[in-house]
Scaffold this motif. Sequence first.
Motif, PDB file in Angstrom:
ATOM      1  N   UNK B   1       0.847  -1.194   0.000  1.00  0.00           N
ATOM      2  CA  UNK B   1       0.000   0.000   0.000  1.00  0.00           C
ATOM      3  C   UNK B   1       0.885   1.248   0.000  1.00  0.00           C
ATOM      4  N   UNK B   2       0.507   2.232  -0.797  1.00  0.00           N
ATOM      5  CA  UNK B   2       1.276   3.471  -0.875  1.00  0.00           C
ATOM      6  C   UNK B   2       0.467   4.608  -0.244  1.00  0.00           C
ATOM      7  N   UNK B   3       1.122   5.347   0.613  1.00  0.00           N
ATOM      8  CA  UNK B   3       0.534   6.555   1.191  1.00  0.00           C
ATOM      9  C   UNK B   3       1.385   7.746   0.749  1.00  0.00           C
ATOM     10  N   UNK B   4       0.776   8.714   0.120  1.00  0.00           N
ATOM     11  CA  UNK B   4       1.500   9.917  -0.299  1.00  0.00           C
ATOM     12  C   UNK B   4       1.047  11.058   0.609  1.00  0.00           C
ATOM     13  N   UNK B  27       4.188  -4.099   0.699  1.00  0.00           N
ATOM     14  CA  UNK B  27       4.766  -3.407   1.859  1.00  0.00           C
ATOM     15  C   UNK B  27       4.034  -2.087   2.108  1.00  0.00           C
ATOM     16  N   UNK B  28       4.263  -1.550   3.318  1.00  0.00           N
ATOM     17  CA  UNK B  28       3.755  -0.218   3.634  1.00  0.00           C
ATOM     18  C   UNK B  28       4.775   0.819   3.166  1.00  0.00           C
ATOM     19  N   UNK B  29       4.416   1.583   2.159  1.00  0.00           N
ATOM     20  CA  UNK B  29       5.320   2.589   1.610  1.00  0.00           C
ATOM     21  C   UNK B  29       4.703   3.968   1.830  1.00  0.00           C
ATOM     22  N   UNK B  52       2.247  -0.366  12.952  1.00  0.00           N
ATOM     23  CA  UNK B  52       3.607  -0.414  13.493  1.00  0.00           C
ATOM     24  C   UNK B  52       4.136  -1.838  13.578  1.00  0.00           C
ATOM     25  N   UNK B  53       3.285  -2.817  13.374  1.00  0.00           N
ATOM     26  CA  UNK B  53       3.724  -4.209  13.506  1.00  0.00           C
ATOM     27  C   UNK B  53       4.414  -4.715  12.236  1.00  0.00           C
ATOM     28  N   UNK B  54       4.386  -3.915  11.187  1.00  0.00           N
ATOM     29  CA  UNK B  54       5.101  -4.270   9.955  1.00  0.00           C
ATOM     30  C   UNK B  54       6.049  -3.136   9.594  1.00  0.00           C
ATOM     31  N   UNK B  55       7.134  -3.454   8.886  1.00  0.00           N
ATOM     32  CA  UNK B  55       8.068  -2.388   8.501  1.00  0.00           C
ATOM     33  C   UNK B  55       7.370  -1.280   7.693  1.00  0.00           C
TER      34      UNK B  55
END
Lengths: 244, 88
Positions: B1-4, B27-29, B52-55
Motif C-alpha cells: 500500500x502506498x501513502x502519499x 509493503x507499507x510505503x 507499526x507491527x510491519x516495517x
Amino acid sequence: MERLGIIGAPSDWLIASAVDYDVIKEKMHIELVDIPIERVISLGEVEAGEKGAMAIYDRLIELVQEYALSGLTLRCFDLLTTVKNTGCLALSRLNDEGIPAACEGDIPALLTMMLCKQLTGYAGFQCNPARIEGSQMLFAHCTIPLTMCERYSYATHFESGIGVAIHGELPLGDYTLVKLSGDLTRIFAEDVTLLRNQYEPNLCRTQVWLDTSEATIRYFTTNPIANHHILVRGHYAHSFRNFL
Amino acid sequence: MVYVLASSLHTEELPTPAIDQDFAAQHQVVAVMTGGSEQIFLEKVRQGEISLSEPIYLLAGPQSNSLAACCEILSWINQHGGTGKLQY
C-alpha cells in the motif's frame, strides 16, 4: 536554576520531540515555563516587513524580562496567519544577544542550543536535514544568528512567502552538528566541514552543504534524534558526547 | 500500500514520487512529500491504516523539507517500537 520559555505548544508536526519537564528540571537544572502564544498573537497584524518583524522581537524581549527567561522557543507558524509576519528575525537577534531562541516550539532543539552556548560559547543554527549526496548533506532553515554569517540578506519565509526570513552565508570550515534527545538519554554530535553555501528558491532560506561521514548518513537514515539539529562553529563533538 | 503525504503548509508544485509498485503491493510505503506531513502520518497510524507491527518504508526526496519530515517520523517509529526504513 535557569528558566526557558515555551511560547505556545510545540508545533503539531514535532511528533518525536516531547520532553518531560520534571526530567529536564532534575537533570539539567532548567525550569520550562509555559507561556500562551496569545501573548504574542495579541500584537495583532503588524507591518509586513522588518518593522513588523522587530515588533515581534520587542514582544519577545518583554516576555524574557517578565518571566526572567534565559532562552525560549516560539510556536512561530501560528504568527503567519495572525500577526502576518514571521519570528525569524526576532529569533535570530535573540540568539545574537546570547538568549538561545528556537523555532516551532521545539524544546529539544532549544535545550541543544543552550548546551551549545554552555560548551562552546557560541550561538547555534537550528536547521533541517534537506538533502543527501554521498557523504554530504544539505541543511536549511529560515533563521540564523547573524553573528554566524559572513554575509546575509533578507527574504520571505519559505513555506508562507511572507514576512522576513534570513538567507545567511556562513564561513566555510569546521563546525559541529549536534542534537540532544528530549528524554536526555541520547546525544548525537559529529565534527563536520561546511563546504559551500547555496540559495535555491524552494527551500528554507539559509542553505549549507556539510561534509559528514558514512556514520552520520547512517544515523540520519536509521535512527535520527528527530528533525531539527543544531550547527555550531568549531569542532566540539567530543565535548558534547561527554555531556551525558 | 502506498501513502502519499503532503502538508497544506506547502503550496509549491511537488514531483511525482518514484514508487516501485510491485514492492508497494506487499509493503507499507509512505512517500513523505513535504514538511508538516508528520501529523498526517500519525493520524493514519491512529486510524489503523498504517501498522507499526510491519516495517514502514519512508521515501524522502530533495524537495520541500521532505527529508526533515521523514527524520521526525522515523524517530517516532523507533520510539514506539516499530521498524522504519528511510530511503532517500
